[in-house]
Enzyme design. Structure first.
Site, PDB file in Angstrom:
ATOM      1  N   GLU A 164       0.798  -1.219   0.000  1.00 46.79           N
ATOM      2  CA  GLU A 164       0.000   0.000   0.000  1.00 46.79           C
ATOM      3  C   GLU A 164       0.838   1.280   0.000  1.00 46.79           C
ATOM      4  O   GLU A 164       0.302   2.384  -0.183  1.00 46.79           O
ATOM      5  CB  GLU A 164      -0.955   0.011   1.205  1.00 46.79           C
ATOM      6  CG  GLU A 164      -2.068  -1.014   1.117  1.00 46.79           C
ATOM      7  CD  GLU A 164      -1.630  -2.462   1.326  1.00 46.79           C
ATOM      8  OE1 GLU A 164      -2.207  -3.345   0.665  1.00 46.79           O
ATOM      9  OE2 GLU A 164      -0.706  -2.708   2.140  1.00 46.79           O
ATOM     10  N   HIS A 212       5.430 -15.170  -2.012  1.00 44.46           N
ATOM     11  CA  HIS A 212       4.787 -13.889  -1.725  1.00 44.46           C
ATOM     12  C   HIS A 212       5.822 -12.776  -1.546  1.00 44.46           C
ATOM     13  O   HIS A 212       5.656 -11.669  -2.081  1.00 44.46           O
ATOM     14  CB  HIS A 212       3.921 -14.040  -0.461  1.00 44.46           C
ATOM     15  CG  HIS A 212       3.175 -12.815  -0.081  1.00 44.46           C
ATOM     16  ND1 HIS A 212       2.077 -12.361  -0.766  1.00 44.46           N
ATOM     17  CD2 HIS A 212       3.369 -11.947   0.935  1.00 44.46           C
ATOM     18  CE1 HIS A 212       1.627 -11.260  -0.189  1.00 44.46           C
ATOM     19  NE2 HIS A 212       2.384 -10.987   0.845  1.00 44.46           N
TER      20      HIS A 212
END
Length: 184
Positions: A81, A111
Site C-alpha cells: 500500500e 509472496h
C-alpha cells in the site's frame, strides 16, 4: 591511488570486502531542510520494525532543520500500500519528498518476491512520474534478525544501524536537488 580490497567469507558464505565502510557518507550532501515539507508513509506490517525506522527518519529530518510540523506521517496496512499512499500524499499535501517505510521478511512462499518486486518498481516509477523524490525505505530481509539490525533494535548479533536515519537525510538531500534552480 588504488587500494586492492581483499575478500573474506562470512559465516553465510557471502563475500565481504575488508577496508571498506558500508553505508552512505552524507558529509558532502546539502542537508538544510528548513523550508521543506516531508511525507513519511509507514506500513503497519512488522510494526515494531517500521516504527523504529520511522522514528529514526523523523530524528534525521529534525536534525536537518525540517520543522516538526512539516513532517507528515501516514500509516497504511502493508508495504504493498505504500506507493498508493505516497501518491496521495504528493497530490494532496504537496510534499517536497516522501519516504516509504516498510519491512518485508522472507517466509515459506513466493509472496515475498512478488511484493518486493512490485513495491520496488512502483516506488521508483512514482518518483519518476511525479517529479517528487520518493525514497525507498523498505527493508527486504531474509530473517527477523536482519530486520532488527537494520532498524537499530536489540538483537542477538549486537550490531545495529537504523536505516531510517539514512532515509531521512536522503529525503532532504533529494528534495533540495529537486528544488534547486540549478545543480551546478
Amino acid at each position: 591511488g588504488c587500494h586492492r580490497l581483499t575478500s573474506v567469507w562470512s559465516i553465510n558464505q557471502q563475500p565481504m570486502a575488508t577496508g571498506f565502510k558500508k553505508g552512505v557518507d552524507f558529509s558532502s550532501a546539502k542537508l538544510d531542510g528548513k523550508n521543506l515539507k516531508i511525507g513519511i508513509v509507514v506500513a503497519r506490517w512488522n510494526e515494531k520494525i517500521t516504527n523504529a525506522l520511522s522514528e529514526g527518519c523523523k530524528k534525521a529530518l529534525v536534525e536537518a532543520k525540517v520543522d516538526p510540523g512539516a513532517i507528515l506521517e501516514l500509516k497504511v496496512a502493508g508495504s504493498f500500500e505504500l506507493p498508493f499512499a505516497a501518491k496521495q500524499m504528493i497530490e494532496k499535501e504537496k510534499v517536497d519528498a516522501v519516504v516509504c517505510i516498510g519491512c518485508l521478511i522472507k517466509g515459506e512462499t513466493m509472496h515475498f518476491e512478488y511484493i518486493c518486486e512490485s513495491v520496488s518498481r512502483a516506488i521508483m516509477d512514482l518518483g519518476l512520474s511525479t517529479g517528487i523524490p520518493v525514497i525507498f525505505g523498505v527493508l527486504t530481509c531474509l530473517t527477523e534478525t536482519q530486520a532488527l539490525v537494520r532498524a537499530g533494535l536489540p538483537n542477538e548479533t549486537k550490531k545495529t544501524h537504523n536505516h531510517g536515519v539514512d532515509w531521512g537525510k536522503t529525503a532532504v538531500e533529494m528534495a533540495n536537488i529537486k528544488n534547486a534552480d540549478k545543480l551546478f
